[in-house]
Scaffold this active site. Structure first.
Site, PDB file in Angstrom:
ATOM      1  N   HIS A 140       0.672  -1.290  -0.013  1.00  6.04           N
ATOM      2  CA  HIS A 140      -0.094   0.110   0.003  1.00  6.04           C
ATOM      3  C   HIS A 140       0.960   1.289   0.065  1.00  6.04           C
ATOM      4  O   HIS A 140       1.743   1.466   0.955  1.00  6.04           O
ATOM      5  CB  HIS A 140      -0.978   0.092   1.178  1.00  6.04           C
ATOM      6  CG  HIS A 140      -1.904   1.186   1.275  1.00  6.04           C
ATOM      7  ND1 HIS A 140      -2.068   2.011   2.314  1.00  6.04           N
ATOM      8  CD2 HIS A 140      -2.708   1.488   0.351  1.00  6.04           C
ATOM      9  CE1 HIS A 140      -3.014   2.802   2.125  1.00  6.04           C
ATOM     10  NE2 HIS A 140      -3.368   2.594   0.798  1.00  6.04           N
ATOM     11  N   HIS A 164      -8.069   7.098  -5.168  1.00  7.57           N
ATOM     12  CA  HIS A 164      -8.365   5.791  -5.217  1.00  7.57           C
ATOM     13  C   HIS A 164      -9.402   5.896  -6.194  1.00  7.57           C
ATOM     14  O   HIS A 164      -9.695   4.632  -6.573  1.00  7.57           O
ATOM     15  CB  HIS A 164      -8.871   5.605  -3.812  1.00  7.57           C
ATOM     16  CG  HIS A 164      -7.807   5.318  -2.755  1.00  7.57           C
ATOM     17  ND1 HIS A 164      -7.715   6.484  -1.801  1.00  7.57           N
ATOM     18  CD2 HIS A 164      -7.028   4.404  -2.319  1.00  7.57           C
ATOM     19  CE1 HIS A 164      -6.755   6.045  -0.758  1.00  7.57           C
ATOM     20  NE2 HIS A 164      -6.389   5.005  -1.382  1.00  7.57           N
ATOM     21  N   ARG A 239     -12.519  19.624  19.805  1.00  6.17           N
ATOM     22  CA  ARG A 239     -12.618  19.791  21.316  1.00  6.17           C
ATOM     23  C   ARG A 239     -13.852  20.431  21.566  1.00  6.17           C
ATOM     24  O   ARG A 239     -14.220  21.648  21.507  1.00  6.17           O
ATOM     25  CB  ARG A 239     -11.587  20.882  21.625  1.00  6.17           C
ATOM     26  CG  ARG A 239     -11.413  21.225  23.048  1.00  6.17           C
ATOM     27  CD  ARG A 239     -11.347  20.136  24.106  1.00  6.17           C
ATOM     28  NE  ARG A 239     -11.242  20.551  25.443  1.00  6.17           N
ATOM     29  CZ  ARG A 239     -11.835  20.357  26.557  1.00  6.17           C
ATOM     30  NH1 ARG A 239     -13.116  19.564  26.111  1.00  6.17           N
ATOM     31  NH2 ARG A 239     -11.726  20.598  27.826  1.00  6.17           N
ATOM     32  N   CYS A 289      -5.567  23.247  20.879  1.00  4.52           N
ATOM     33  CA  CYS A 289      -6.178  22.991  22.165  1.00  4.52           C
ATOM     34  C   CYS A 289      -5.138  23.219  23.131  1.00  4.52           C
ATOM     35  O   CYS A 289      -4.005  23.114  23.111  1.00  4.52           O
ATOM     36  CB  CYS A 289      -6.699  21.579  22.410  1.00  4.52           C
ATOM     37  SG  CYS A 289      -7.236  21.256  24.163  1.00  4.52           S
ATOM     38  N   TYR A 424      -8.071  27.290  31.862  1.00  6.91           N
ATOM     39  CA  TYR A 424      -7.241  27.848  30.585  1.00  6.91           C
ATOM     40  C   TYR A 424      -6.296  29.041  31.302  1.00  6.91           C
ATOM     41  O   TYR A 424      -6.210  30.154  30.680  1.00  6.91           O
ATOM     42  CB  TYR A 424      -8.058  28.366  29.255  1.00  6.91           C
ATOM     43  CG  TYR A 424      -8.724  26.972  28.756  1.00  6.91           C
ATOM     44  CD1 TYR A 424      -7.963  26.194  27.868  1.00  6.91           C
ATOM     45  CD2 TYR A 424     -10.021  26.962  28.954  1.00  6.91           C
ATOM     46  CE1 TYR A 424      -8.688  25.315  27.404  1.00  6.91           C
ATOM     47  CE2 TYR A 424     -10.635  25.797  28.308  1.00  6.91           C
ATOM     48  CZ  TYR A 424      -9.943  25.034  27.666  1.00  6.91           C
ATOM     49  OH  TYR A 424     -10.744  23.795  26.816  1.00  6.91           O
TER      50      TYR A 424
END
Length: 613
Positions: A140, A164, A239, A289, A424
């Site tokens: 492959h 493909h 997220r 994130c 955060y």
């Protein structure tokens, strides 16, 4: 047969390199691929009774691999149309349909699941066909990426790679067929559970690496990250803090209000009004994130939060209207010193009815790169990423780039949202997990620090030295981790710095930082080094140290200001300090990967990710 197929593949790979430099037409390679399969058929004569379909699958696998290899070589990362196979053909043509095969067994989906990755025989489905890919994996062009689909449908993976979709591939694929799905078995149906607030979440691509199912959080597979400079929407990391809200683009409104907005000018804008009233702009920008690479940190010290690996980061083209254009139109003065912050709220709400919220500095909100986006990679923003509106704040942590945007409010204080006030924020490393925190003692995170990670090679992967072939970087990869005869190893990854600080240089080391080699960088040609919102993809072929039994792969970066990061191979987590106009910057360590030989004969090298950020 595997050895024979591998040898044929290596010979044609060398011819492919010639073709890519103009020495050989790619059409000849397609013919050579077919010849390879035919050669396998000839060698199979007299053995079919003894070995059944195994020889046929191996030969066809080699042919399919070579056909795909030629197709991949003919395309670029951004243009996936196969111009060499069958011009004018489309997936709706009969040649792309799976034929009925009454001569083959019928299987239910549960039976196919038993043939997943690691099984003795690995199967995939395409539409109603069932295919044995076991002997094809080695050939492959994308390496073992195909194993992501083992035991299930390959359709969603093929949807990402137009290479493909050629008649040649479909013809050869049919040679791997071992059966058909039971037509009487109903397709899986998702039914919403009224008691489950997440039951109406959208479907996701099976390749995503799920960190948490509810709320849904998932990373992009590192083996697929290097395939596109702009991450495909289906593979963009997710997220979510809350259930995905059901939004109606016709009813959705964006409320703009607050300090400095002209009297009586508060407004509720529909998506159609935004598009009609304001000039359209786009920006290619990273979203990352705030917890990316937390799992690496956890190896050295206990930390709180989701254990993200290194791939909660993606890059996309965002199209919409500038936030500053809206605010100025409503009478907001860019020089108004009363306004310090811009609050943002989304349509996603917690069980008490409180929406997700955040805020960004007013100065940043008035920057031309900040947009209210309604398209992602030239398509409507998917539900997981904020349909129909998302505030894109380039260079800033993803938590501030609010999805399903419903409110913009100008204020002299930060947003009162939990996610702004008690999440955060970065504390000193001396703070221990579980200690009571003084949230007001540290600022909320806005700009993200410099960041990098290897995507290839992956941890725990072993590659035989003698079976790999050196190929130019690009979408063509014989094995994901190539050890060619010239004694080099191919490495690749991403680099990025917040605040628009462009990456100037990437260097990689095979020996824990003793020796360094410059990497090739792919960057957005439309962005400058001091306003670079997109990431940098890096690639290099570096020498395997003479007589080495192990390798410590290390990467270091230099970005537009003065900060840079170093990492030795020992895996310890340290801080590197730099000075920027009197401001103290702390840059965490980059990633290191430890590589060791397989077996006593040193036939391969296994990669282990060793340290974090």
């Amino acid at each position: 047969m595997r050895a024979q197929s591998g040898a044929v593949l290596r010979r044609l790979a060398r011819r492919l390199a010639d073709a890519r430099s103009g020495n050989q037409p790619l059409r000849q390679l397609s013919s050579a691929a077919a010849a390879a399969a035919a050669t396998g058929d000839e060698r199979r004569e007299g053995r079919e009774e003894e070995h059944g379909w195994q020889w046929k699958r191996a030969a066809l696998g080699a042919g399919l691999g070579l056909s795909l290899l030629a197709g991949y070589a003919a395309t670029s990362r951004r243009a996936h149309a196969d111009a060499h196979a069958h011009p004018g053909a489309s997936p709706s043509d009969p040649a792309f349909q799976v034929p009925a095969r009454v001569d083959l067994p019928v299987y239910k989906r549960e039976e196919v699941k038993k043939h997943g990755k690691g099984s003795e025989r690995m199967w995939v489905t395409y539409k109603m066909g069932v295919y044995d890919i076991t002997d094809f994996v080695e050939s492959h062009p994308g390496g073992d990426k195909i194993l992501m689909a083992a035991g299930g449908a390959v359709d969603p993976f093929w949807a990402l790679y137009a290479q493909h979709k050629t008649i040649d591939v479909m013809e050869v694929l049919e040679g791997l067929r071992v059966g058909s799905l039971d037509p009487t078995e109903p397709a899986p149906v998702h039914t919403a559970d009224a008691s489950d607030p997440f039951s109406t979440d959208p479907p996701r691509h099976p390749a995503l690496i799920v960190n948490n199912p509810k709320p849904f959080n998932a990373e992009t597979p590192p083996s697929l990250m290097m395939d596109n400079f702009r991450t495909p929407n289906d593979l963009f990391f997710v997220r979510n803090h809350l259930p995905v809200p059901k939004t109606d683009v016709e009813k959705h409104r964006l409320r703009v209000e607050g300090l400095g907005v002209g009297e009586g000018k508060e407004v509720d804008l529909s998506v159609a009004e935004l598009k009609k009233k304001y000039k359209e702009h786009y920006v290619t920008s990273v979203v990352q994130c705030g917890g990316n690479r937390r799992a690496d940190m956890q190896k050295f010290k206990k930390v709180a939060g989701l254990m993200w690996e290194g791939y909660a980061i993606s890059n996309a083209k965002w199209t919409g209207v500038r936030l500053r254009d809206i605010l100025i139109d409503l009478g907001v003065d860019p020089a108004d010193e009363r306004i310090k912050h811009v609050h943002l709220e989304g349509a996603d709400v917690d069980p008490t009815g409180k929406p997700y919220g955040a805020s960004i500095p007013f100065e940043k909100a008035m920057s031309p790169e900040v947009i209210i986006a309604y398209q992602m990679n030239d398509e409507d923003i998917p539900a997981d990423h904020g349909y129909p509106l998302r505030c894109i704040v380039p260079g800033v942590v993803g938590a501030r780039q609010v999805k399903w945007l419903t409110l913009v409010r100008l204020s002299d204080v930060e947003s009162p949202s939990h996610f702004q006030q008690k999440d955060y924020r970065a504390f000193s490393p001396s703070v221990q997990h579980g200690e009571e925190l003084d949230w007001n003692s540290v600022p909320s995170i806005q700009d993200y620090p410099i960041q990098s990670a290897f995507c290839l090679p992956a941890s725990g992967t072993t590659v035989d030295r003698d079976s790999a072939t050196s190929l130019p970087f690009g979408p063509v990869v014989l094995a994901e981790y190539s050890f060619p005869k010239d004694g080099t190893v191919d490495v690749a990854g991403y680099a990025w710095s917040g605040g628009g600080r462009g990456i100037i240089r990437v260097e990689v080391s095979p020996d824990g930082g003793e020796t360094w080699y410059s990497a090739e960088m792919e960057q957005d040609p439309d962005q400058n080094q001091d306003k670079m919102w997109a990431w940098t993809l890096f690639r290099a072929s570096i020498p395997i140290p003479e007589g080495a039994q192990t390798m410590d792969l290390v990467v270091k970066l230099l970005h537009m200001i003065t900060g840079f990061i170093l990492c030795s191979g020992d895996g310890s987590l340290v801080q590197h300090a730099a000075r920027d106009g009197g401001r103290h910057l702390e840059h965490p360590r980059t990633a290191a990967q430890r590589m060791a030989p397989r077996g006593s004969e040193d036939q391969g090298i296994t990669a282990y990710r060793d340290c974090g950020r």
